[in-house]
Design a protein around this motif. Structure first.
Motif, PDB file in Angstrom:
ATOM      1  N   GLN A   1       0.826  -1.210   0.000  1.00  0.00           N
ATOM      2  CA  GLN A   1       0.000   0.000   0.000  1.00  0.00           C
ATOM      3  C   GLN A   1       0.865   1.266   0.000  1.00  0.00           C
ATOM      4  O   GLN A   1       0.597   2.219  -0.729  1.00  0.00           O
ATOM      5  N   VAL A   2       1.916   1.259   0.816  1.00  0.00           N
ATOM      6  CA  VAL A   2       2.819   2.420   0.870  1.00  0.00           C
ATOM      7  C   VAL A   2       3.499   2.625  -0.481  1.00  0.00           C
ATOM      8  O   VAL A   2       3.578   3.754  -0.980  1.00  0.00           O
ATOM      9  N   LEU A   3       3.964   1.528  -1.079  1.00  0.00           N
ATOM     10  CA  LEU A   3       4.618   1.647  -2.382  1.00  0.00           C
ATOM     11  C   LEU A   3       3.652   2.120  -3.462  1.00  0.00           C
ATOM     12  O   LEU A   3       4.016   2.908  -4.338  1.00  0.00           O
ATOM     13  N   LYS A   4       2.402   1.643  -3.415  1.00  0.00           N
ATOM     14  CA  LYS A   4       1.400   2.083  -4.394  1.00  0.00           C
ATOM     15  C   LYS A   4       1.148   3.589  -4.276  1.00  0.00           C
ATOM     16  O   LYS A   4       1.045   4.295  -5.281  1.00  0.00           O
ATOM     17  N   LYS A   5       1.049   4.068  -3.023  1.00  0.00           N
ATOM     18  CA  LYS A   5       0.820   5.498  -2.819  1.00  0.00           C
ATOM     19  C   LYS A   5       1.984   6.317  -3.374  1.00  0.00           C
ATOM     20  O   LYS A   5       1.788   7.364  -3.997  1.00  0.00           O
ATOM     21  N   ARG A   6       3.211   5.840  -3.155  1.00  0.00           N
ATOM     22  CA  ARG A   6       4.379   6.551  -3.676  1.00  0.00           C
ATOM     23  C   ARG A   6       4.411   6.514  -5.209  1.00  0.00           C
ATOM     24  O   ARG A   6       4.816   7.480  -5.847  1.00  0.00           O
TER      25      ARG A   6
ATOM     26  N   PRO B   1       7.844   2.979 -11.890  1.00  0.00           N
ATOM     27  CA  PRO B   1       7.353   1.597 -11.903  1.00  0.00           C
ATOM     28  C   PRO B   1       8.483   0.567 -11.749  1.00  0.00           C
ATOM     29  O   PRO B   1       8.297  -0.479 -11.128  1.00  0.00           O
ATOM     30  N   THR B   2       9.657   0.880 -12.282  1.00  0.00           N
ATOM     31  CA  THR B   2      10.791  -0.043 -12.150  1.00  0.00           C
ATOM     32  C   THR B   2      11.228  -0.168 -10.700  1.00  0.00           C
ATOM     33  O   THR B   2      11.464  -1.282 -10.207  1.00  0.00           O
ATOM     34  N   VAL B   3      11.313   0.943  -9.993  1.00  0.00           N
ATOM     35  CA  VAL B   3      11.690   0.923  -8.573  1.00  0.00           C
ATOM     36  C   VAL B   3      10.622   0.191  -7.769  1.00  0.00           C
ATOM     37  O   VAL B   3      10.929  -0.575  -6.849  1.00  0.00           O
ATOM     38  N   PHE B   4       9.347   0.415  -8.112  1.00  0.00           N
ATOM     39  CA  PHE B   4       8.243  -0.272  -7.442  1.00  0.00           C
ATOM     40  C   PHE B   4       8.403  -1.784  -7.549  1.00  0.00           C
ATOM     41  O   PHE B   4       8.345  -2.512  -6.552  1.00  0.00           O
TER      42      PHE B   4
ATOM     43  N   LEU C   1       9.370  -4.470  -4.500  1.00  0.00           N
ATOM     44  CA  LEU C   1       8.491  -5.598  -4.177  1.00  0.00           C
ATOM     45  C   LEU C   1       9.244  -6.925  -4.272  1.00  0.00           C
ATOM     46  O   LEU C   1       9.089  -7.798  -3.416  1.00  0.00           O
ATOM     47  N   THR C   2      10.052  -7.064  -5.302  1.00  0.00           N
ATOM     48  CA  THR C   2      10.819  -8.308  -5.478  1.00  0.00           C
ATOM     49  C   THR C   2      11.782  -8.517  -4.317  1.00  0.00           C
ATOM     50  O   THR C   2      11.860  -9.619  -3.761  1.00  0.00           O
ATOM     51  N   ARG C   3      12.514  -7.458  -3.949  1.00  0.00           N
ATOM     52  CA  ARG C   3      13.448  -7.576  -2.820  1.00  0.00           C
ATOM     53  C   ARG C   3      12.717  -7.945  -1.535  1.00  0.00           C
ATOM     54  O   ARG C   3      13.165  -8.773  -0.756  1.00  0.00           O
ATOM     55  N   GLN C   4      11.560  -7.298  -1.319  1.00  0.00           N
ATOM     56  CA  GLN C   4      10.789  -7.560  -0.103  1.00  0.00           C
ATOM     57  C   GLN C   4      10.298  -9.009  -0.067  1.00  0.00           C
ATOM     58  O   GLN C   4      10.394  -9.673   0.950  1.00  0.00           O
TER      59      GLN C   4
END
Length: 109
Positions: free
Chosen positions: A24-29, A37-40, A44-47
């Motif tokens: 949710q935090v990443l979506k808001k950012r 989108p690449t950083v997103f 997510l992959t790292r997490q």
């Protein structure tokens, strides 16, 4: 193939390791334009991968934990049986006294 080989060959589904709050935090950012989108996707992959390895146990470790649990139960049963056997022997011989005698009533030799 043995069951060990199939367990190791199966790829894990990393999507089950997603943190909903983090998503949710990443979506808001992403929507706010703070991240691309690449950083997103990379975040997510790292997490997912880091969470997977926090919870991961090797199949051999799982088998070892099961064996350890079985051995603990067996030792507990053996101790319990020995304790019960000793109590039965004491009851049959009559050597154990349920209540201690007062010092004035003890036999002096």
């Amino acid at each position: 193939m043995t069951t060990m080989d199939t367990a190791m060959a199966k790829k894990p589904d990393l999507k089950q390791y997603l943190d909903p709050t983090g998503v949710q935090v990443l979506k808001k950012r992403l929507v706010a334009g703070q991240i691309t989108p690449t950083v997103f996707k990379q975040t997510l992959t790292r997490q997912m991968v880091s969470q997977f390895f926090l919870e991961y146990t090797h199949p051999v470790d799982r088998a070892w934990e099961k064996m350890t649990g079985i051995l603990r139960r067996e030792r507990s049963l053996i101790r319990h049986t020995a304790k019960n056997r000793k109590q039965l022997e004491d009851a049959e011989t009559g050597f154990s006294q349920p209540f201690p005698l007062p010092s004035s009533k003890k036999c002096s030799e």
